[in-house]
Design a protein around this motif. Structure first.
Motif, PDB file in Angstrom:
ATOM      1  N   LEU C  46       0.839  -1.209   0.000  1.00  0.00           N
ATOM      2  CA  LEU C  46       0.000   0.000   0.000  1.00  0.00           C
ATOM      3  C   LEU C  46       0.864   1.245   0.000  1.00  0.00           C
ATOM      4  O   LEU C  46       0.582   2.221  -0.694  1.00  0.00           O
ATOM      5  CB  LEU C  46      -0.884   0.047   1.253  1.00  0.00           C
ATOM      6  N   ARG C  47       1.928   1.221   0.821  1.00  0.00           N
ATOM      7  CA  ARG C  47       2.792   2.408   0.908  1.00  0.00           C
ATOM      8  C   ARG C  47       3.516   2.647  -0.413  1.00  0.00           C
ATOM      9  O   ARG C  47       3.830   3.782  -0.744  1.00  0.00           O
ATOM     10  CB  ARG C  47       3.797   2.241   2.051  1.00  0.00           C
ATOM     11  N   ILE C  48       3.743   1.591  -1.147  1.00  0.00           N
ATOM     12  CA  ILE C  48       4.350   1.777  -2.468  1.00  0.00           C
ATOM     13  C   ILE C  48       3.333   2.423  -3.406  1.00  0.00           C
ATOM     14  O   ILE C  48       3.673   3.333  -4.164  1.00  0.00           O
ATOM     15  CB  ILE C  48       4.839   0.422  -3.023  1.00  0.00           C
ATOM     16  N   ILE C  49       2.091   1.982  -3.327  1.00  0.00           N
ATOM     17  CA  ILE C  49       1.083   2.553  -4.220  1.00  0.00           C
ATOM     18  C   ILE C  49       0.901   4.046  -3.951  1.00  0.00           C
ATOM     19  O   ILE C  49       0.816   4.856  -4.872  1.00  0.00           O
ATOM     20  CB  ILE C  49      -0.269   1.817  -4.066  1.00  0.00           C
ATOM     21  N   CYS C  50       0.874   4.428  -2.664  1.00  0.00           N
ATOM     22  CA  CYS C  50       0.646   5.848  -2.407  1.00  0.00           C
ATOM     23  C   CYS C  50       1.951   6.640  -2.472  1.00  0.00           C
ATOM     24  O   CYS C  50       1.926   7.858  -2.450  1.00  0.00           O
ATOM     25  CB  CYS C  50      -0.069   6.061  -1.081  1.00  0.00           C
ATOM     26  N   GLY C  51       3.080   5.969  -2.577  1.00  0.00           N
ATOM     27  CA  GLY C  51       4.323   6.687  -2.822  1.00  0.00           C
ATOM     28  C   GLY C  51       5.144   6.946  -1.576  1.00  0.00           C
ATOM     29  O   GLY C  51       6.147   7.644  -1.639  1.00  0.00           O
ATOM     30  N   LEU C  52       4.736   6.395  -0.442  1.00  0.00           N
ATOM     31  CA  LEU C  52       5.534   6.611   0.765  1.00  0.00           C
ATOM     32  C   LEU C  52       6.806   5.774   0.745  1.00  0.00           C
ATOM     33  O   LEU C  52       7.775   6.089   1.416  1.00  0.00           O
ATOM     34  CB  LEU C  52       4.707   6.287   2.013  1.00  0.00           C
ATOM     35  N   GLU C  53       6.783   4.683  -0.012  1.00  0.00           N
ATOM     36  CA  GLU C  53       8.005   3.919  -0.223  1.00  0.00           C
ATOM     37  C   GLU C  53       8.236   3.830  -1.726  1.00  0.00           C
ATOM     38  O   GLU C  53       7.290   3.855  -2.502  1.00  0.00           O
ATOM     39  CB  GLU C  53       7.876   2.475   0.300  1.00  0.00           C
ATOM     40  N   ARG C  54       9.494   3.713  -2.110  1.00  0.00           N
ATOM     41  CA  ARG C  54       9.827   3.520  -3.515  1.00  0.00           C
ATOM     42  C   ARG C  54      10.099   2.042  -3.701  1.00  0.00           C
ATOM     43  O   ARG C  54      10.902   1.468  -2.961  1.00  0.00           O
ATOM     44  CB  ARG C  54      11.060   4.359  -3.844  1.00  0.00           C
TER      45      ARG C  54
END
Ligand SMILES: Nc1ncnc2c1ncn2[C@@H]1O[C@H](COP(=O)(O)OP(=O)(O)OP(=O)(O)O)[C@@H](O)[C@H]1O
Ligand SMILES: [Mg+2]
Lengths: 309, 281, 340
Positions: C46-54
């Protein structure tokens, strides 16, 4: 099975969102602090090292390289050797006294009692108040004529007016005085550190030990002490570093005297390098503090590493 | 009966010990206080009992301090130095602390330790080269040299403190702001700073007290009376010839001590958490 | 509102491979649930989708654009955090308005939208409070309102109900489903609770160790599990598995009934020895063993509660059966096969 829609527009430019990268903004954020420290701590530090191996004085600001000559000259000076000894005596004497007083004080303050807050506030004072100001008050208390300490001892009949001690004028007493004042200044810090350590121990650990049948001493020395050791070590490191490199107490109380009896490294570095303007020898003297600092730094690093494991 | 006696003796011993500590720590300050209000004839008479007033108290020393010495100027100098150093420190340490806490990962940890270690590099090792640098900048004998130099220890110290505070802040709030459309910088300004105002205030006050406590650099770099900060002025400038004016010196020390003492006591607990950096966690 | 598709997303944290090649295409307006055990990489994805992780590698496409290097603020997705992440120093009104403010929406427009979102979630009366003064359920609604207010391209929810008590959770589940229907926003919902997943998802992606094991409608996931992991992760009690010649035979507890209750159709029979019962009100769970098969764990049968305990006594052997069409076969790697 999975179908990916063809990207409609091309991927965004690499640099458009450069400040949205954590690493980039992070680097920009630390840069001012790092630069300041590099320029005004790192640079001067290297400069100090260079001074110590050059023939630089404020009258002859040449950068002539002379190797370790300055150090050799410094070591051969008996005053310097005395100073070195004084520094260790001053540091470890006052730290030991401060730790003992600190442990004892923390032990007292652990127990709740009416007015504990006020007592704590008062006990903190020596550490909070600028040491230069407190040192001046002590100087007045050690005054050769109007010393309140002497007055009290005379009034109590312990000594006679004719042989009242001249606290700051007698070499041995002067050393004792600076040690006492420094211990006085540091033990409140030790108390606070001990208290912080003790209150950080979860009560259930102590309760568990009690249930397991550990008595008071066993609890204290096998449970509490090991647990607060890291925190006490941090405090001790601070104490050692700041005492070992301090000159304000000595400067204000005794000015290194009488006859260099209380001269410490930092003070001598100041006298030679600043007052006399012999920068290269002053730097060489100051650099003798470095080995001790390095040892302390290594200890700090080991503690930090252990904490991370 | 026996038990009651030992109990009472124990209690008495406890309070005696407490009293001993309080007397040891506070007596020099009591001494400052009483000296600064005593008349000179009272002070310099060895037959008087020194612990209290033998003559009526006087404000003479304070009056002298403000009217005949540069004391007011030193106060002002200290205020200016303190405020400037606080400003420089915040500008450098706030983003640095945040960066080390959140944005630089593994490298940040090492950098943070490195910055902290510079706090341990003593003034007495650096004052020689720094005094040459200051002379070259034309700042010798000026309080601005202190504004330049004091951040060398306040920045590392405050970066370390703030890093600890920021690490304790839950990251969800900034992350929510970032997903809600803030840039990283925007999240820092709109979320992190408002939420850590108490910590920032602590840092400000500590920076200020650190500048008040500093003595070595002030002694080394500033020798003209009008440029001295208060600590240095009181400790070195109230001696006329060889004669110490103890009433004035003590009065000046008292005035300079009180705000620092109060600040420390108010913020002690936060300070301890910061300095030990969770060494036992 | 938009499509979201991920292709072969990998995320590595030093040693840990948190996401190990997830590919997923979500059409506009779909409600997808990521279901998996704790630590399987759902939050990371999820964090990848919203951009908090690369992501370490792989492509992410939102609304037709590759967004690998696009920061969160330019992706237009909304995320609701497990602990909600409400802004403690803002009122509820300002919390909800915040995503609009960052987009420089005009004041009147903000007011209108905040009103719309707060009415949608029934929190108009809370607008002037601060997050601290709200109950858990109210916080959850505020967080949802904040996520919905700017009509995001996609709505990401990370275990949004885990902080609520059981009763509130059931009603909140219903509400989330209704809002999603009404607003029609593409939604990715993360949970480790299979009941939530079954109740909410248009499709469910079962995730394990950073990989999608199976993706399909709740019925497909339940009835046609792609492998042994899915078969045993979904359903309570899980599917019974019997090992036989290295391969594996599976059937759901509710399909495993006394022979006499089966009428017609082809059945497979087993001798079942009940060990004990668990009474759940609406049904009775029987735990026991099947003769002739070694199985590492108890076999369970879910019997209607109306069947008297006497008819199948604990300790006695009884003939049970499963309809042939309810049997599932897995090869020795755990993959589903067609059968014998
Ligand atoms: N920042 C990080 N650094 C290192 N490892 C991480 C980090 N974040 C997550 N991990 C690891 O990645 C794996 C997946 O974590 P993630 O939080 O995505 O799991 P999850 O499926 O959300 O679990 P849960 O249901 O418990 O929330 C875990 O093993 C976790 O330890
Ligand atoms: Mg998670």
């Amino acid at each position: 099975m999975v179908t990916i829609a063809e990207p409609g527009t091309k991927a965004a430019s690499r640099f458009r969102y450069i400040l949205d990268r954590r690493e980039t903004l992070g680097a920009i954020f630390v840069a001012p602090a790092i630069l300041y420290v590099l320029l005004l701590v790192g640079g001067p530090f290297l400069l100090a090292v260079y001074y110590s191996i050059s023939a630089y004085t404020i009258y002859d600001p040449s950068w002539r390289f002379v190797g370790l000559v300055n150090f050799a000259q410094v070591i051969q000076n008996p005053v310097f050797l005395k100073t070195l000894g004084n520094t260790f005596l001053f540091t470890f004497g006052s730290q030991l006294l401060g730790l003992i007083l600190g442990k004892f004080g923390a032990f007292l303050l652990m127990r709740p009692f009416a007015g504990r807050k006020i007592v704590r506030a008062l006990i903190i004072l020596p550490w909070a108040v600028p040491i230069a100001l407190a040192a001046v008050a002590w100087e007045w208390m050690f005054d050769s004529l109007y010393s309140v300490i002497n007055w009290s001892m005379i009034a109590l009949g312990i000594i006679d007016r004719s042989d009242a001690p001249n606290w700051l004028g007698n070499p041995h007493l002067a050393m004792l005085c600076v040690i006492i004042v420094n211990a006085w200044r540091f033990f409140p810090f030790a108390i606070v550190i001990f208290l912080a350590g003790i209150t950080s121990i979860p009560q259930d650990i102590i309760d568990a030990a009690t249930v397991d049948g550990a008595g008071f001493w066993r609890r204290n020395y096998q449970i509490v002490l090991p647990l607060i050791l890291p925190i006490v070590a941090v405090g001790l490191i601070f104490g050692i570093v700041f005492t070992f490199t301090d000159l304000s107490i000595v400067y204000l109380l005794t000015n290194g005297g009488p006859i260099n009896a209380t001269s410490v490294l930092a003070f001598q570095g100041f006298q030679v390098g600043i007052v006399s303007g012999d920068v290269s020898h002053g730097a060489a003297i100051s650099l003798f503090m470095l080995p001790v600092l390095l040892v302390v730094v290594i200890i700090v690093l080991r503690f930090i590493r252990r904490r991370e494991v | 009966m026996q038990r009651i006696v030992t109990r009472v003796a124990g209690e008495a011993g406890f309070y005696l010990a407490i009293a001993f500590f309080v007397v040891v720590t506070t007596f020099p300050f009591y001494w400052m206080l009483i000296t600064s209000f005593k008349t000179n004839p009272d002070l310099y008479d060895v037959t008087n009992i020194p612990f209290w007033f033998n003559e009526a108290p006087t404000l003479e020393h304070f009056r002298y301090l403000f009217e005949q010495t540069l004391f007011a100027r030193w106060l002002l100098n200290s205020l200016v130095i303190g405020l400037c150093v606080v400003a420089i420190t915040l500008i450098a340490a706030l983003p640095a602390g945040y960066s080390l806490a959140r944005m630089t990962g593994r490298n940040g940890e090492a950098l943070g330790i490195g910055i902290f270690l510079t706090y341990l590099v003593p003034p007495t090792l650096l004052f020689l080269p720094l005094s040459r640098i200051i002379a070259n900048l034309g700042l010798q004998n000026s309080m601005w040299s202190l504004v330049l130099v004091y951040p060398t220890f306040t920045i590392p110290f405050c970066t370390w403190l703030l890093m600890g505070f920021f690490k304790a802040l839950p990251p969800e709030i900034e992350e929510a702001a970032i997903v809600d459309g803030c840039s990283l910088f925007g999240a820092f300004v709109r979320m992190v700073i408002p939420l850590s105002l108490p910590a920032i205030l602590t840092t400000v006050i500590f920076t200020f007290t650190l500048t008040l406590q500093e003595f070595v650099y002030a002694l080394t770099f500033v020798s003209s009376s009008a440029q001295k900060p208060i600590t240095l002025g009181v400790a070195t400038d109230l001696v006329r010839g060889d004669i110490f004016f103890w009433g004035e010196i003590m009065a000046g020390a008292l005035i300079a001590s009180v705000p620092v003492a109060i600040a420390y006591n108010l913020l002690l607990d936060r300070f301890i958490t910061g300095i030990t950096g969770g060494a036992v966690k | 509102m938009a499509t979201v598709s991920a292709s072969n997303i990998v995320k590595r944290f030093d040693e840990v491979l948190a996401v190990n090649g997830i590919s997923l295409a979500i059409p506009d307006g779909e409600f997808v649930v990521l279901l998996g055990p704790s630590g399987c990489g759902k939050t990371t994805f999820l964090r990848i989708i919203c951009g908090l992780e690369r992501q370490t590698s792989g492509d992410l496409v939102i609304d037709g654009n590759i967004v690998n290097d696009v920061p969160p603020r330019a992706r237009g997705v909304a995320m609701m955090f497990q602990s909600y992440g409400l802004y403690p120093h803002y009122t509820v009104r300002n919390n909800i308005a915040f995503p609009l403010r960052t987009q420089r929406v005009s004041g009147t427009e903000i007011e209108k939208k905040v009103k719309w979102a707060s009415r949608l979630l029934g929190i108009e009366f809370l607008l002037d409070r601060r997050p601290r003064q709200l109950s858990g359920g109210e916080r959850q609604r505020v967080a949802l309102a904040r996520a919905l207010v700017r009509e995001p391209t996609a709505l990401l929810l990370d275990e949004p109900l885990s902080n609520l008590d059981a009763k509130l959770r059931a009603s909140a589940r219903q509400e989330i489903k209704q809002f999603q229907r009404r607003v029609g926003v593409t939604t990715i919902y993360v949970t480790h609770d299979q009941v939530e997943a079954m109740a909410l998802g248009d499709r469910i992606a079962v995730v394990d160790h950073g990989r999608i094991r199976q993706i399909g409608t709740p019925t497909e996931i339940y009835d046609e599990p792609a492998d042994r992991f899915v078969a045993t992760f979904v359903g309570a009690p899980p599917m019974n598995l019997l090992t036989h010649n290295g391969a594996c035979l599976g059937f759901r507890p509710e399909n495993f009934l006394p022979r006499e209750m089966m009428r017609d159709g082809a059945v497979t029979e087993f001798w079942f020895r009940v060990d004990r019962y668990e009474y759940l009100g609406s049904e009775r769970i029987a735990y026991g063993t099947i003769e002739g098969f070694d199985s590492t764990q108890f076999i369970t049968a879910k019997l209607p509660a109306r069947i008297a305990e006497e008819s199948v006594r604990p300790g006695e052997r009884h003939l049970f059966a499963v309809h042939r069409q309810d049997l599932r076969y897995f090869d020795h790697d755990g993959k589903r096969t067609r059968g014998h």
